[in-house]
Design a protein around this motif. Structure first.
Motif, PDB file in Angstrom:
ATOM      1  N   LYS A 135       0.837  -1.191   0.000  1.00  0.00           N
ATOM      2  CA  LYS A 135       0.000   0.000   0.000  1.00  0.00           C
ATOM      3  C   LYS A 135       0.873   1.242   0.000  1.00  0.00           C
ATOM      4  O   LYS A 135       1.796   1.383   0.806  1.00  0.00           O
ATOM      5  CB  LYS A 135      -0.926   0.001   1.223  1.00  0.00           C
ATOM      6  CG  LYS A 135      -2.022   1.072   1.137  1.00  0.00           C
ATOM      7  CD  LYS A 135      -3.099   0.853   2.190  1.00  0.00           C
ATOM      8  CE  LYS A 135      -4.260   1.802   1.971  1.00  0.00           C
ATOM      9  NZ  LYS A 135      -5.340   1.578   2.970  1.00  0.00           N
ATOM     10  N   THR A 136       0.592   2.130  -0.910  1.00  0.00           N
ATOM     11  CA  THR A 136       1.300   3.408  -0.995  1.00  0.00           C
ATOM     12  C   THR A 136       0.290   4.524  -0.794  1.00  0.00           C
ATOM     13  O   THR A 136      -0.916   4.273  -0.603  1.00  0.00           O
ATOM     14  CB  THR A 136       1.977   3.561  -2.377  1.00  0.00           C
ATOM     15  OG1 THR A 136       0.947   3.681  -3.374  1.00  0.00           O
ATOM     16  CG2 THR A 136       2.855   2.356  -2.693  1.00  0.00           C
ATOM     17  N   ARG A 137       0.747   5.744  -0.847  1.00  0.00           N
ATOM     18  CA  ARG A 137      -0.175   6.868  -0.666  1.00  0.00           C
ATOM     19  C   ARG A 137      -1.187   6.980  -1.807  1.00  0.00           C
ATOM     20  O   ARG A 137      -2.201   7.653  -1.686  1.00  0.00           O
ATOM     21  CB  ARG A 137       0.614   8.173  -0.548  1.00  0.00           C
ATOM     22  CG  ARG A 137       1.463   8.488  -1.752  1.00  0.00           C
ATOM     23  CD  ARG A 137       2.286   9.738  -1.469  1.00  0.00           C
ATOM     24  NE  ARG A 137       3.169  10.045  -2.583  1.00  0.00           N
ATOM     25  CZ  ARG A 137       4.036  11.070  -2.551  1.00  0.00           C
ATOM     26  NH1 ARG A 137       4.115  11.831  -1.457  1.00  0.00           N
ATOM     27  NH2 ARG A 137       4.818  11.296  -3.584  1.00  0.00           N
ATOM     28  N   ASN A 138      -0.895   6.282  -2.911  1.00  0.00           N
ATOM     29  CA  ASN A 138      -1.824   6.281  -4.042  1.00  0.00           C
ATOM     30  C   ASN A 138      -2.708   5.035  -4.066  1.00  0.00           C
ATOM     31  O   ASN A 138      -3.407   4.775  -5.036  1.00  0.00           O
ATOM     32  CB  ASN A 138      -1.048   6.366  -5.360  1.00  0.00           C
ATOM     33  CG  ASN A 138      -0.305   7.683  -5.489  1.00  0.00           C
ATOM     34  OD1 ASN A 138      -0.845   8.735  -5.113  1.00  0.00           O
ATOM     35  ND2 ASN A 138       0.906   7.637  -6.003  1.00  0.00           N
ATOM     36  N   GLY A 139      -2.602   4.225  -3.013  1.00  0.00           N
ATOM     37  CA  GLY A 139      -3.410   3.010  -2.958  1.00  0.00           C
ATOM     38  C   GLY A 139      -2.551   1.770  -3.111  1.00  0.00           C
ATOM     39  O   GLY A 139      -1.324   1.804  -2.993  1.00  0.00           O
ATOM     40  N   TRP A 140      -3.229   0.648  -3.323  1.00  0.00           N
ATOM     41  CA  TRP A 140      -2.507  -0.624  -3.433  1.00  0.00           C
ATOM     42  C   TRP A 140      -1.772  -0.705  -4.783  1.00  0.00           C
ATOM     43  O   TRP A 140      -2.311  -0.336  -5.813  1.00  0.00           O
ATOM     44  CB  TRP A 140      -3.470  -1.811  -3.300  1.00  0.00           C
ATOM     45  CG  TRP A 140      -4.035  -1.932  -1.922  1.00  0.00           C
ATOM     46  CD1 TRP A 140      -5.259  -1.529  -1.486  1.00  0.00           C
ATOM     47  CD2 TRP A 140      -3.374  -2.491  -0.796  1.00  0.00           C
ATOM     48  NE1 TRP A 140      -5.432  -1.782  -0.143  1.00  0.00           N
ATOM     49  CE2 TRP A 140      -4.277  -2.390   0.309  1.00  0.00           C
ATOM     50  CE3 TRP A 140      -2.111  -3.058  -0.585  1.00  0.00           C
ATOM     51  CZ2 TRP A 140      -3.958  -2.829   1.583  1.00  0.00           C
ATOM     52  CZ3 TRP A 140      -1.790  -3.518   0.678  1.00  0.00           C
ATOM     53  CH2 TRP A 140      -2.701  -3.393   1.750  1.00  0.00           C
ATOM     54  N   THR A 141      -0.535  -1.218  -4.726  1.00  0.00           N
ATOM     55  CA  THR A 141       0.306  -1.348  -5.928  1.00  0.00           C
ATOM     56  C   THR A 141       0.971  -2.710  -5.940  1.00  0.00           C
ATOM     57  O   THR A 141       1.371  -3.219  -4.888  1.00  0.00           O
ATOM     58  CB  THR A 141       1.404  -0.257  -5.967  1.00  0.00           C
ATOM     59  OG1 THR A 141       0.790   1.022  -5.848  1.00  0.00           O
ATOM     60  CG2 THR A 141       2.181  -0.309  -7.272  1.00  0.00           C
ATOM     61  N   VAL A 142       1.073  -3.272  -7.139  1.00  0.00           N
ATOM     62  CA  VAL A 142       1.721  -4.575  -7.310  1.00  0.00           C
ATOM     63  C   VAL A 142       3.131  -4.363  -7.877  1.00  0.00           C
ATOM     64  O   VAL A 142       3.304  -3.694  -8.904  1.00  0.00           O
ATOM     65  CB  VAL A 142       0.910  -5.485  -8.258  1.00  0.00           C
ATOM     66  CG1 VAL A 142       1.578  -6.864  -8.367  1.00  0.00           C
ATOM     67  CG2 VAL A 142      -0.526  -5.618  -7.776  1.00  0.00           C
ATOM     68  N   HIS A 143       4.125  -4.917  -7.173  1.00  0.00           N
ATOM     69  CA  HIS A 143       5.521  -4.817  -7.617  1.00  0.00           C
ATOM     70  C   HIS A 143       6.078  -6.211  -7.884  1.00  0.00           C
ATOM     71  O   HIS A 143       5.623  -7.189  -7.310  1.00  0.00           O
ATOM     72  CB  HIS A 143       6.391  -4.138  -6.546  1.00  0.00           C
ATOM     73  CG  HIS A 143       6.077  -2.691  -6.329  1.00  0.00           C
ATOM     74  ND1 HIS A 143       5.138  -2.270  -5.421  1.00  0.00           N
ATOM     75  CD2 HIS A 143       6.586  -1.575  -6.909  1.00  0.00           C
ATOM     76  CE1 HIS A 143       5.071  -0.947  -5.437  1.00  0.00           C
ATOM     77  NE2 HIS A 143       5.949  -0.500  -6.335  1.00  0.00           N
ATOM     78  N   HIS A 144       7.059  -6.254  -8.763  1.00  0.00           N
ATOM     79  CA  HIS A 144       7.780  -7.517  -8.980  1.00  0.00           C
ATOM     80  C   HIS A 144       9.279  -7.260  -8.943  1.00  0.00           C
ATOM     81  O   HIS A 144       9.736  -6.131  -9.134  1.00  0.00           O
ATOM     82  CB  HIS A 144       7.366  -8.172 -10.307  1.00  0.00           C
ATOM     83  CG  HIS A 144       7.815  -7.420 -11.528  1.00  0.00           C
ATOM     84  ND1 HIS A 144       8.421  -8.003 -12.597  1.00  0.00           N
ATOM     85  CD2 HIS A 144       7.744  -6.091 -11.841  1.00  0.00           C
ATOM     86  CE1 HIS A 144       8.704  -7.092 -13.512  1.00  0.00           C
ATOM     87  NE2 HIS A 144       8.292  -5.925 -13.078  1.00  0.00           N
TER      88      HIS A 144
END
Length: 619
Positions: free
Chosen positions: A383-392
């Motif tokens: 979770k970031t300040r812009n919402g949930w993010t998917v990283h690889h």
């Protein structure tokens, strides 16, 4: 024919491009015709007689008959100047032109010893009054000119100075002084199929290039010159070998077509665009041309041959992002966003976030793959300040990156001049060198340590210098005398450990060696004498000696020449020089290896031994 010729002469005198110092330029006429110059064709069409002779009506369209026109202008009676008239009188007649693809002619070049024949010649410098004779030999004139030649004046250069050469290895670096076409055919005996990289920076055929044979080098003669050398270059390349040709916009398109024919179009790798100057000025009428082209051809671009992809190293700045380390395999990586715009054929994947909400991303990975990588820790949802993010995880690349076609970070002409100034305390020591980083990029792209690199227009020696520092073997060829003060001295400095160019990047501190040698001269000695002569009286003396000591062409009759001596006296100084060069038998410019035991040629025992060792390397 005569009436047609008279009409033609009257018409073309209206085109100022075709008249130089009051004389009609035959080479320029041919060039404009073969390139279908609209202004030139209009001149012909405006004259009823010429239109009828050189154009055919197809439907309602007039079509120019290039073949018929070329036969017309190559006829020996077309525009005979004083020199041509003199040659015809004594029986030394030109051969007819052919299309490049059909031509078996051989192009030789004889530059004045004080001139610099170089790539990258600027247009304003092309007007220098320097004489280069280019002679085309027809197949029936060629006997042994391309046979292996005797090498002489061997020297070995290493960290301790200059030494006699006692042995030659197939792995030695080699520098040959002499005509590059003749030298290449000698090298073929030993190195055919062994050269991994060839880089050449041939003289550009600018509008008034110093490639002169009383006229400018036309497209056809320049292409013949290149064709001869590229055909033998192909034979020297290894099955996985690569050719780089540095050129500009003047002949780029023509050269591409020629190379497609020689190397086959499917072996064209691509065009590199080298940004050779920073620009910023407003010094051009139309476009500020800040780049050169580098044509790239493979000997064989099949997947079987080029198994290893070409890669260039990533910069340290780029690799700084890989800060985390995988404890299982020790590889460095960083986390990057998995979902991104602009993907080709993206897959919409819906995933469950840790708080139970859902997120949809665009990815090139399937949902199954992403879920498997989530379980292994290779993908994470944060979770970031812009919402949930998917990283690889993106791992540090092992092979390097694909070279981009725009080379804008490998040095410029200014860089190269600075490198020359650092070496010789004179940025004008060589007018158009290439930067070391450019050559380093190309050489490392297509070769490994120990591979053989060749440059047969070596100029100031950038290719050889960089190859030496990169621990590649190299062969360099050049025929002009400036190499003694520039190229050889530069390579000596490299051997001693000079720290310019790419030295620091590759921890170069000197070492290794190279062998210098020359093509043994016969008639080439007379050409050198003729071209160095500055007085007409000296030319007459040389001619008298040539009749007794030189090997003259079988086509001339000394009696005819003697009877036409008044015509000879009326020739210009340059035409007298041209005549003396042309009457020499070009098959005997240099001593053939097959004649090395002939006592008349007085080859030293030392040279006999070294030549035998050199040519036995092929075994």
């Amino acid at each position: 024919m005569q009436n047609l010729l008279n009409d033609f002469i009257q018409v073309i005198r209206n085109d100022e491009r075709l008249v130089i110092d009051g004389y009609i330029n035959k080479a320029k006429i041919e060039d404009l015709a073969l390139n279908l110059d609209s202004a030139f064709l209009k001149l012909l069409m405006d004259h009823e007689g010429l239109k009828k002779h050189f154009f055919q009506e197809v439907g309602n369209v007039l079509v120019f008959d290039k073949v018929k026109f070329q036969r017309f202008i190559t006829n020996k009676s077309f525009l005979p100047d004083s020199y041509t008239s003199y040659k015809n009188k004594i029986g030394l007649i030109n051969t007819e032109n052919q299309f490049i693809s059909q031509s078996k002619n051989v192009s030789l070049v004889f530059p004045h010893k004080d001139c610099v024949l170089e790539g990258g010649q600027a247009e304003e410098e092309a007007k220098r009054n320097e004489i280069f004779w280019n002679e085309l030999l027809a197949p029936d004139q060629i006997d042994q000119i391309l046979a292996p030649k005797v090498l002489t004046n061997f020297k070995r250069y290493d960290e301790n100075g200059i030494h006699k050469v006692e042995n030659i290895s197939i792995n030695d670096n080699l520098f040959i002084k002499g005509n590059n076409l003749i030298a290449l055919h000698s090298l073929k005996e030993v190195y055919a199929g062994k050269v991994k990289v060839i880089y050449i920076d041939p003289p550009y055929n600018t509008e008034n290039d110093t490639f002169m044979y009383n006229d400018t080098f036309t497209h056809s003669t320049w292409l013949t010159f290149m064709k001869n050398r590229l055909e033998i270059a192909k034979k020297l390349l290894s099955p996985d070998g690569v050719l780089f040709i540095n050129t500009d916009e003047i002949e780029h398109a023509y050269l591409k077509v020629l190379c497609d024919e020689i190397f086959d179009r499917e072996n064209f790798v691509g065009d590199l665009i080298w940004k050779k100057r920073k620009g910023g000025g407003n010094d051009s009428t139309y476009l500020a041309l800040d780049h050169d082209y580098i044509l790239v051809y493979a000997k064989n671009k099949s997947k079987d041959v080029h198994k290893k992809k070409w890669r260039v190293p990533y910069t340290p700045e780029y690799l700084e992002r890989y800060k985390e380390v995988d404890k299982d395999n020790g590889r460095r990586y960083y986390w990057d966003t998995l979902s991104r715009g602009g993907l080709q054929s993206p897959i919409a994947v819906e995933l469950d976030c840790p708080d139970g909400t859902k997120i949809t991303i665009n990815s090139q990975k399937s949902k199954k793959t992403i879920l498997e990588e989530l379980e292994k820790g290779l993908v994470r949802i944060t979770k970031t300040r812009n919402g949930w993010t998917v990283h690889h995880r993106v791992y540090e690349p092992e092979e390097g990156k694909v070279l981009r076609s725009i080379l804008d970070n490998v040095g410029t002409n200014k860089t190269a001049k600075d490198e020359i100034e650092a070496l010789f305390n004179d940025d004008k020591a060589f007018k158009h060198p290439k930067p070391e980083q450019l050559l380093q990029t190309l050489i490392t792209l297509a070769s490994e340590e120990g591979d053989l690199v060749m440059d047969f227009f070596v100029g100031s020696g950038t290719t050889a210098a960089v190859a030496h520092k990169l621990k590649r073997q190299y062969i360099a060829i050049e025929q002009l005398d400036y190499i003694e003060d520039i190229t050889i001295k530069r390579l000596q400095k490299v051997v001693e450990g000079e720290q310019g160019g790419v030295s620091e990047e590759f921890n170069w501190n000197g070492g290794a060696s190279f062998i210098y040698c020359e093509l043994s001269k016969l008639n080439q000695l007379w050409i050198d004498k003729v071209m160095e002569t500055k007085q007409e009286n000296d030319l007459i003396d040389i001619w008298h000696k040539m009749q007794d000591e030189a090997f003259l062409s079988y086509k001339i009759n000394l009696k005819d020449i003697d009877e036409s001596k008044n015509d000879f006296q009326e020739l210009s100084f340059d035409d007298k020089k041209k005549f003396l060069i042309e009457v020499l038998d070009k098959n005997l410019l240099n001593l053939s290896y097959s004649e090395i035991e002939d006592e008349d040629f007085e080859v030293s025992e030392e040279d006999k031994i070294l030549n035998e060792k050199f040519y036995s390397l092929k075994d």
